[in-house]
Design an enzyme around this catalytic site. Structure first.
Site, PDB file in Angstrom:
ATOM      1  N   ARG A  35       0.715  -9.678 -50.049  1.00  0.00           N
ATOM      2  CA  ARG A  35       2.035 -10.088 -49.543  1.00  0.00           C
ATOM      3  C   ARG A  35       2.705 -11.109 -50.458  1.00  0.00           C
ATOM      4  O   ARG A  35       3.922 -11.113 -50.605  1.00  0.00           O
ATOM      5  CB  ARG A  35       1.896 -10.672 -48.136  1.00  0.00           C
ATOM      6  CG  ARG A  35       1.756  -9.598 -47.095  1.00  0.00           C
ATOM      7  CD  ARG A  35       1.685 -10.210 -45.719  1.00  0.00           C
ATOM      8  NE  ARG A  35       1.897  -9.176 -44.721  1.00  0.00           N
ATOM      9  CZ  ARG A  35       1.762  -9.382 -43.418  1.00  0.00           C
ATOM     10  NH1 ARG A  35       1.415 -10.564 -42.969  1.00  0.00           N
ATOM     11  NH2 ARG A  35       1.983  -8.399 -42.580  1.00  0.00           N
ATOM     12  N   LYS A  80      -6.455   2.553 -30.672  1.00  0.00           N
ATOM     13  CA  LYS A  80      -5.798   2.968 -29.435  1.00  0.00           C
ATOM     14  C   LYS A  80      -4.638   3.929 -29.627  1.00  0.00           C
ATOM     15  O   LYS A  80      -3.806   3.730 -30.501  1.00  0.00           O
ATOM     16  CB  LYS A  80      -5.274   1.733 -28.721  1.00  0.00           C
ATOM     17  CG  LYS A  80      -6.341   0.803 -28.212  1.00  0.00           C
ATOM     18  CD  LYS A  80      -5.647  -0.182 -27.342  1.00  0.00           C
ATOM     19  CE  LYS A  80      -6.423  -1.407 -27.008  1.00  0.00           C
ATOM     20  NZ  LYS A  80      -5.453  -2.498 -26.741  1.00  0.00           N
ATOM     21  N   GLY A 137      -2.175  -2.929 -41.678  1.00  0.00           N
ATOM     22  CA  GLY A 137      -3.161  -3.825 -42.264  1.00  0.00           C
ATOM     23  C   GLY A 137      -4.520  -3.210 -42.553  1.00  0.00           C
ATOM     24  O   GLY A 137      -5.054  -3.368 -43.650  1.00  0.00           O
ATOM     25  N   GLY A 140       2.859  -4.236 -38.195  1.00  0.00           N
ATOM     26  CA  GLY A 140       3.775  -3.931 -37.096  1.00  0.00           C
ATOM     27  C   GLY A 140       5.161  -3.553 -37.583  1.00  0.00           C
ATOM     28  O   GLY A 140       5.807  -2.663 -37.004  1.00  0.00           O
TER      29      GLY A 140
HETATM   30  C1  3PG Z   1       1.980  -9.924 -39.434  1.00  0.00           C
HETATM   31  O1  3PG Z   1       1.012 -10.364 -40.024  1.00  0.00           O
HETATM   32  O2  3PG Z   1       1.930  -8.908 -38.716  1.00  0.00           O
HETATM   33  C2  3PG Z   1       3.311 -10.582 -39.657  1.00  0.00           C
HETATM   34  O3  3PG Z   1       3.194 -11.648 -40.531  1.00  0.00           O
HETATM   35  C3  3PG Z   1       3.886 -11.007 -38.334  1.00  0.00           C
HETATM   36  O4  3PG Z   1       3.038 -11.894 -37.694  1.00  0.00           O
HETATM   37  P1  3PG Z   1       2.951 -11.889 -36.113  1.00  0.00           P
HETATM   38  O5  3PG Z   1       2.330 -10.561 -35.736  1.00  0.00           O
HETATM   39  O6  3PG Z   1       2.113 -13.069 -35.749  1.00  0.00           O
HETATM   40  O7  3PG Z   1       4.373 -12.004 -35.595  1.00  0.00           O
END
Ligand code: 3PG
Ligand code: MG
Length: 398
Positions: free
Chosen positions: A29, A200, A356, A379
């Site tokens: 990142r 899931k 991820g 996400g």
């Molecule tokens: C992540 O790692 O998914 C992003 O940096 C957002 O973080 P968060 O899910 O804690 O909002």
């Protein structure tokens, strides 16, 4: 945009994994934001970096205070400075008089990272006053935080309201993430094959629906496979099954059938006696997992079949591991997919990896450079692929 001598706020996502010595273990990142930062340095801007790091307000110290050591962004500074190729300054606060003083001392081409935006409750609430205070730090706002673009937070979204269209923009990472996702969802070279994994089904319902429209084939692995297999009447032992999603799983399978598309399920699985790295395991048909055993990876035949499905793909989207890949015994399905995706990419397939865990998997096998695009969004990428408008994107485009 003319940025020379201007204070440019750049929202980045430096929410990166650290080890117990607070060293960055995956700099993907940070690396992703370097083109934007170096461009601004080259143009003589004063670069003010804002980021969140994890969720400090949900992980307070026993005395109820913020853990300003664990959640400080100063841990990323050595990695960041090395990647930028010059010393990046750090300031241990995000707003206020001292921050102003510090920023006013910046020379053209300097870079400063401010403290974790989530030390302030106003960040996640998208609080207007906090957003205004952040906005007052600079003259231009650049959003390069793709990983947090699905959050309507102060520094990712609300802040942009205080800059007119000529004073806000996407950074290069954001641009490339959006373009690559668009390429896959709107103009995929066919056949377009999606590989979905993870624990899931409930996390992936909207993505599957979106892909039933856009992809030619959906390949399923990971824990979510067992909800489908149980829905079809299979014996899944004590595999992870979302009992309340069985009807939905059948509906998705029926919908795929109607559209003339296939949702592929693993024909066999690596089943284990318990959820542990040293568990006894065996290869069994996915519909016949013995009582007391649980499927923790796709099996040998599924590995072979899935690899074959990928041959000749025009486009591959991969989101989510095929098994519990952090345990060696159950990592081989995910690794096989990683190798297969890298192989077909060599012969011209466009491959996008998002989420991820699948990104971690491809890095673990050393093939990160062998795929077309690795997303920095978990996400955020998921929501984009589901067809949602991300608040961090709308903030810039209006
Ligand atoms: C992540 O790692 O998914 C992003 O940096 C957002 O973080 P968060 O899910 O804690 O909002
Ligand atoms: Mg997250």
């Amino acid at each position: 945009m003319d940025v020379k001598g201007r204070k440019v706020i750049v929202r980045v996502d430096f929410n990166v994994p650290l080890d117990d010595q607070f060293r960055v273990t995956d700099d993907t990142r940070i690396r992703g934001t370097i083109p934007t930062i170096q461009y601004l340095i080259g143009k003589g801007a004063k670069v003010i970096l804002l980021s969140h790091f994890e969720r400090p307000l949900k992980n307070l110290l026993p005395n109820g205070e913020l853990d300003k050591v664990r959640f400080s962004l100063n841990h990323v500074v050595p990695t960041l400075s090395a990647l930028v190729g010059k010393k990046v300054d750090f300031f241990p606060d995000t707003i206020g008089e001292k921050v102003f003083q510090k920023i006013n001392d910046l020379q053209d081409g300097d870079v400063i990272l401010l403290e974790n935006t989530r030390f302030y409750a106003g960040e996640e609430k998208g609080d207007v006053e906090f957003s205004k205070r952040l906005a007052s730090l600079g003259e231009i706002y650049v959003n390069d935080a793709f990983g947090a673009a699905h959050r309507a937070h102060a520094s990712t979204s609300v802040i942009a309201n205080y800059f007119d269209a000529d004073h806000k923009a996407f950074g290069f990472l954001m641009q490339s993430e959006l373009e690559n996702a668009k390429q896959v969802m709107d103009h995929p070279k066919r056949p377009f094959i999606a590989i979905l994994g993870g624990a899931k089904v409930s996390d992936k319902i909207l993505l599957i629906e979106s892909l039933l429209d856009k992809a030619d084939k959906i390949i399923i692995g990971g824990g979510m496979a067992y909800t489908f297999i149980r829905a079809q009447g299979g014996n899944t032992g004590k595999s992870l099954v979302e009992e309340d999603k069985l009807d939905l799983a059948n509906e998705l399978l029926a919908k795929a059938g109607k559209l003339g598309k296939r949702i592929e399920l693993p024909s066999d699985s690596i089943a284990a006696e318990k959820f542990a790295p040293d568990a006894l395991f065996k290869n069994v048909p996915s519909h016949e997992i013995p009582d007391g055993w649980m499927g923790l990876d796709i099996g040998l035949t599924a590995r072979f079949e899935y690899t074959n499905h990928l041959q000749g793909a025009g486009t591959i989207l991969w989101n989510g591991p095929m098994g519990v890949f952090e345990m060696e015994s159950f990592s081989h399905g995910t690794k096989a997919i990683a190798h297969a995706v890298a192989d077909v990419t060599k012969s011209g397939t466009f491959s996008l990896i998002g989420g991820g865990d699948s990104v971690a998997a491809i890095q673990q096998v050393g093939l990160a450079d062998s795929v077309s695009f690795i997303s920095t969004g978990g996400g955020a990428m998921l929501e984009l692929l589901e067809g949602k408008t991300l608040p961090g994107v709308a903030a810039i485009t209006g």
